[in-house]
Structures are given as structure tokens and as C-alpha cells.
Design a protein around this motif. Structure first.
Motif, PDB file in Angstrom:
ATOM      1  N   TRP A 126     -22.176  81.850  75.447  1.00 23.25           N
ATOM      2  CA  TRP A 126     -23.454  81.484  74.841  1.00 23.25           C
ATOM      3  C   TRP A 126     -23.724  82.249  73.559  1.00 23.25           C
ATOM      4  O   TRP A 126     -24.362  81.736  72.640  1.00 23.25           O
ATOM      5  N   ASN A 127     -23.222  83.470  73.459  1.00 18.34           N
ATOM      6  CA  ASN A 127     -23.379  84.208  72.207  1.00 18.34           C
ATOM      7  C   ASN A 127     -22.594  83.530  71.092  1.00 18.34           C
ATOM      8  O   ASN A 127     -23.088  83.392  69.959  1.00 18.34           O
ATOM      9  N   ARG A 128     -21.378  83.093  71.393  1.00 19.10           N
ATOM     10  CA  ARG A 128     -20.572  82.389  70.401  1.00 19.10           C
ATOM     11  C   ARG A 128     -21.262  81.100  69.951  1.00 19.10           C
ATOM     12  O   ARG A 128     -21.245  80.749  68.768  1.00 19.10           O
TER      13      ARG A 128
ATOM     14  N   SER B   8     -21.265  82.745  81.037  1.00 18.13           N
ATOM     15  CA  SER B   8     -21.129  84.111  80.532  1.00 18.13           C
ATOM     16  C   SER B   8     -21.880  84.314  79.221  1.00 18.13           C
ATOM     17  O   SER B   8     -22.148  83.365  78.473  1.00 18.13           O
ATOM     18  N   ALA B   9     -22.167  85.563  78.938  1.00 16.53           N
ATOM     19  CA  ALA B   9     -22.833  85.910  77.683  1.00 16.53           C
ATOM     20  C   ALA B   9     -21.926  85.646  76.496  1.00 16.53           C
ATOM     21  O   ALA B   9     -22.401  85.270  75.410  1.00 16.53           O
ATOM     22  N   ASP B  10     -20.624  85.817  76.667  1.00 18.54           N
ATOM     23  CA  ASP B  10     -19.682  85.602  75.568  1.00 18.54           C
ATOM     24  C   ASP B  10     -19.736  84.158  75.076  1.00 18.54           C
ATOM     25  O   ASP B  10     -19.798  83.903  73.864  1.00 18.54           O
TER      26      ASP B  10
ATOM     27  N   TYR C 290     -17.046  81.259  83.103  1.00 16.55           N
ATOM     28  CA  TYR C 290     -17.122  81.565  81.676  1.00 16.55           C
ATOM     29  C   TYR C 290     -18.258  80.802  81.007  1.00 16.55           C
ATOM     30  O   TYR C 290     -18.907  81.309  80.089  1.00 16.55           O
TER      31      TYR C 290
ATOM     32  N   GLN D 244     -25.069  81.868  68.135  1.00 17.45           N
ATOM     33  CA  GLN D 244     -25.065  82.502  66.828  1.00 17.45           C
ATOM     34  C   GLN D 244     -24.695  81.512  65.727  1.00 17.45           C
ATOM     35  O   GLN D 244     -25.097  81.677  64.569  1.00 17.45           O
TER      36      GLN D 244
END
Length: 231
Positions: free
Chosen positions: A185-187, A181-183, A178, A190
Motif C-alpha cells: 500500500w505504501n508503494r 502489507s504496508a509495503d 502481501y 505514494q
């Protein structure tokens, strides 16, 4: 007014900034919990799943990750700002030190060691590791808070991510997976970009704009070039 009443009034007035923002934090956190539960239940309803109560939502990974991802970005902002403003300057901004004071400054300027005053914190007057730690304690604590909240975000985020995958009949992933994961690093990113933009905006806008009576602003009549001057 009694002496007790005067002391109570003095306490609230002398701590009004912390108390007001602390109370506002709790109110907004409660409002977030209510609205977050409503949104979460809407998602469950769309998927034909049983909705949950407020207590269960407060204990859920979905609520935890939403809270901690904002906390870690705020503590990162303060950590970077506290350490960055030791050396980084902005001419004309009250958010910056005077241009001649770049760096850690002398012990005389910082009231350390032999230059400590009677009312100085005890560790400021020492000349060993205690002074070294205390002289960086604010930034270090913010760094620790950032790392702990980022860790909490990663753990709760992994749990929330896996709950979503299980509802979609997909296999869960490990915590290490995790983190890549993109989730995750995006969280994180941003929130980081918004905090960095806010600091940069405050630094440059306070050069030219004023807020009467605020220590975050220069005096209304101060020149645009005045640096490190607070109103």
C-alpha cells in the motif's frame, strides 16, 4: 523530394507526438534499468552477496515492481481523469468542459446513432451494445490497463518482498498476505497521491497561466473565466 520521401516525412510529422514520447519512454526505461541495477548491486554488496548482470536484473522482481508501480499510477490517473471530467468541471480551465455541458451530452453533440457522420467510427452509428461499449472505450481500456499493471505490481512486489525477507533469513509471505502489507500500500499510495496532485494542479493553474501554441493551454489572450477553450 520523391513521393516516398514525402510520405515518410508526412508520417513522422503526423505522428511525432506519439513517436517522440515513445522513444523517450524507451530511453528513460533503459536508463532506469542501468541505474536500478547499480543500486541493487550496491545493496547486494553491503550484504556480502554476489552482484548480478543487467540481463538478470531486467528479469528480476525488483525491476518489475519498480516499473509496474509507476505504470499503474499513470493509468489510474488517466482513468479517473477521463471518467471524472464527464461530470466534474473547473471554471476557466481548458482541462474542463464548458459548464453547460456537464454529463454525457446528447447524441447530436456526440455524433452518435442517427447523428453519426460518414467519417464517424462504425460503432458510433450503431444503437446496440457496440455503441455503449465504444462510447466508453477509452476510459474502459485505461481501467483495464490500470488493473493489469496493479496486478503485475502486486505479483512482482510480493516476489521482491519475499526475496528481501529470505536474505534476512525470514519466512516468505503469501501473495494474499502481501496485498494487506504496508509495503504494497505504501508503494501504491505514494504514486496515487502524486498523480492526483498533478491533475489538480494542471486544472487550476491552466485557469490563470498560459503556454502559447499548446492545446493544453487556453489562447494567451483568453480571459481567465473562459472554460473548455484550447489554444
Amino acid at each position: 523530394m520523391t513521393a516516398g520521401g514525402s510520405r515518410e516525412r508526412g508520417f513522422w510529422r503526423s505522428n511525432s507526438l506519439t513517436l517522440s514520447f515513445g522513444a523517450a519512454f524507451l530511453i528513460v526505461l533503459g536508463a532506469q534499468a542501468v541505474s536500478g541495477r547499480a543500486e541493487f548491486n550496491e545493496q547486494l554488496a553491503v550484504q556480502g552477496l554476489q552482484q548480478i548482470g543487467l540481463g538478470d536484473y531486467l528479469m528480476s522482481s525488483d525491476f518489475a515492481v519498480d516499473v509496474t508501480e509507476n505504470w499503474q499510477s499513470e493509468f489510474l490517473q488517466f482513468f479517473l481523469y477521463i471518467f471524472g471530467t464527464v461530470y466534474l468541471l473547473q471554471r476557466g480551465s481548458p482541462e474542463s468542459k464548458e459548464l453547460r455541458k456537464a454529463g454525457t451530452e446528447s447524441e447530436r453533440d456526440q455524433r452518435m446513432g442517427d447523428h453519426a457522420r460518414p467519417d464517424s467510427p462504425r460503432w458510433a452509428a450503431t444503437k446496440d451494445w457496440r455503441q455503449a461499449v465504444y462510447s466508453r472505450s477509452l476510459g474502459l481500456v485505461m481501467a483495464v490497463f490500470f488493473l493489469l499493471s496493479w496486478l503485475a505490481q502486486s505479483v512482482s512486489g510480493a516476489a521482491a518482498f519475499n526475496e528481501l525477507r529470505l536474505r534476512q533469513l525470514q519466512a516468505p509471505v503469501s501473495w494474499a498476505s502481501y496485498l494487506a502489507s504496508a509495503d504494497f500500500w505504501n508503494r501504491s499510495l505514494q504514486n496515487w497521491q502524486s498523480e492526483l496532485l498533478a491533475v489538480a494542479s494542471m486544472a487550476i493553474l491552466s485557469v490563470y497561466l498560459r503556454q502559447r501554441g499548446s492545446p493544453e493551454s487556453k489562447p494567451v489572450g483568453a480571459s481567465h473565466g473562459a472554460t473548455g477553450v484550447e489554444g
